[in-house]
Scaffold this active site. Structure first.
Site, PDB file in Angstrom:
ATOM      1  NE  ARG A   1      -1.255   2.516   2.876  1.00 30.47           N
ATOM      2  CZ  ARG A   1      -0.766   3.872   3.358  1.00 30.47           C
ATOM      3  NH1 ARG A   1      -0.736   4.773   2.598  1.00 30.47           N
ATOM      4  NH2 ARG A   1      -0.259   3.935   4.710  1.00 30.47           N
TER       5      ARG A   1
ATOM      6  CG  HIS B   1       8.236   7.885   6.132  1.00 34.41           C
ATOM      7  ND1 HIS B   1       7.674   8.340   4.912  1.00 34.41           N
ATOM      8  CD2 HIS B   1       7.133   7.159   6.546  1.00 34.41           C
ATOM      9  CE1 HIS B   1       6.459   7.980   4.493  1.00 34.41           C
ATOM     10  NE2 HIS B   1       6.093   7.137   5.514  1.00 34.41           N
TER      11      HIS B   1
ATOM     12  CB  CYS C   1       2.874  10.765   2.199  1.00 30.12           C
ATOM     13  SG  CYS C   1       1.096  11.808   2.008  1.00 30.12           S
TER      14      CYS C   1
END
Length: 309
Positions: free
Chosen positions: A11, A207, A238
């Site tokens: 995802r 991250h 993102c």
């Protein structure tokens, strides 16, 4: 202590990759991850295929993943419309992205705080009425900072966590969407959120954009966090937050945890084999990770009881 590594590559990883991975290859990759011992995999997002063509096959991917015994199938949904689809598809857990930074929320899902809070309440109500076995998580994006807004006050993160708990979600996870967090901040914020919402304070999504990812994992472990998101090969980020790149690498995370004596149940050799399948499905895409480059130390004895050849 047992630690859950939640793989988000199918995802979070794929959403920022331009090349669309063929559906059969996604099936192979997810199956290989499960064979390596991953117990929880975020297999996709139910979103508009016009916005993210990579996720157009999410229903097919979910259906195939549900056939894997013992695997907890997770999907992301941005609103009530797609939550309805995800619940009907049979996902075990749905995650709702809730940005602490309102400018990021408007960029990422085009919703104000008031709108997303209303959606979360409606999603939980739907779950409670028709799908009581499904878990609903709120992922607090930009919990540690935002490239659009800049500094995100810790009070705002704690307040949003409390709001999500009040909405009835099962867990509130903290996400370092843009790689701003540092270990001291991680410890402080997780302590504050846990003091505010108790057991609903969940895992961490870090991250490695600025190289602090694994240091932040250790800091979170020190304050009792036992669930961590990561992405095979470190792919992803993102697309609606400038500079949000570099998920922590699953291979490096598992090695860190196992070498510290924390069992993940994941076989690193099989994990490397899954990495090869990922590389086949995304030719030319850069994959990251220190452990895949350097190899496992001679005599490495992981906590999960498997010894590398």
């Amino acid at each position: 202590m047992d630690v859950l590594v939640s793989e988000v590559g199918p995802r979070d990883g794929l959403q920022s990759v331009k090349r669309v991975m063929p559906t059969p290859h996604k099936h192979r990759w997810i199956a290989a991850l499960a064979q390596a011992g991953l117990r929880e995999i975020e297999v996709g997002s139910f979103v508009s295929p016009k916005v993210l063509p990579q996720m157009a096959d999410c229903a097919q991917v979910v259906a195939q993943a549900l056939k894997i015994s013992g695997l907890r199938v997770v999907v992301l949904v941005p609103n009530l419309k797609y939550a309805e689809i995800a619940l009907a598809a049979g996902a075990h857990l749905i995650t709702i992205p809730v940005s602490v930074s309102e400018p990021h929320s408007l960029s990422n899902i085009r919703k104000t705080h008031a709108q997303i809070i209303a959606d979360v309440r409606a999603i939980v109500a739907l779950r409670n009425a028709r799908f009581p076995s499904v878990k609903v998580d709120a992922g607090l994006a930009t919990a540690f900072g935002c490239t659009i807004q800049g500094t995100v006050p810790e009070d705002d993160t704690v307040r949003m966590a409390a709001t999500m708990a009040d909405c009835g979600v099962d867990t509130v996870n903290l996400s370092d969407t843009v790689g701003y967090a540092n270990p001291a901040q991680v410890k402080r914020l997780f302590k504050r959120v846990r003091a505010e919402i108790g057991a609903k304070c969940g895992g961490a999504h870090f991250h490695n954009t600025r190289g602090q990812g694994l240091a932040n994992v250790v800091a979170a472990l020190d304050v009792g966090v036992t669930t961590f998101d990561s992405s095979l090969g470190g792919i992803g980020g993102c697309p609606y937050a400038p500079g949000a790149t570099g998920n922590i690498v699953t291979e490096d995370l598992v090695f860190l945890l196992e070498s510290m004596g924390l069992a993940t149940g994941i076989d690193l050799d099989r994990l490397m084999a899954a990495r090869a399948i990922l590389a086949e499905g995304l030719p030319g895409e850069t994959l990251y990770g220190y452990v895949p480059q350097a190899g496992l130390p001679k005599g490495f004895a992981p906590a999960s009881g498997r010894r590398a050849a």
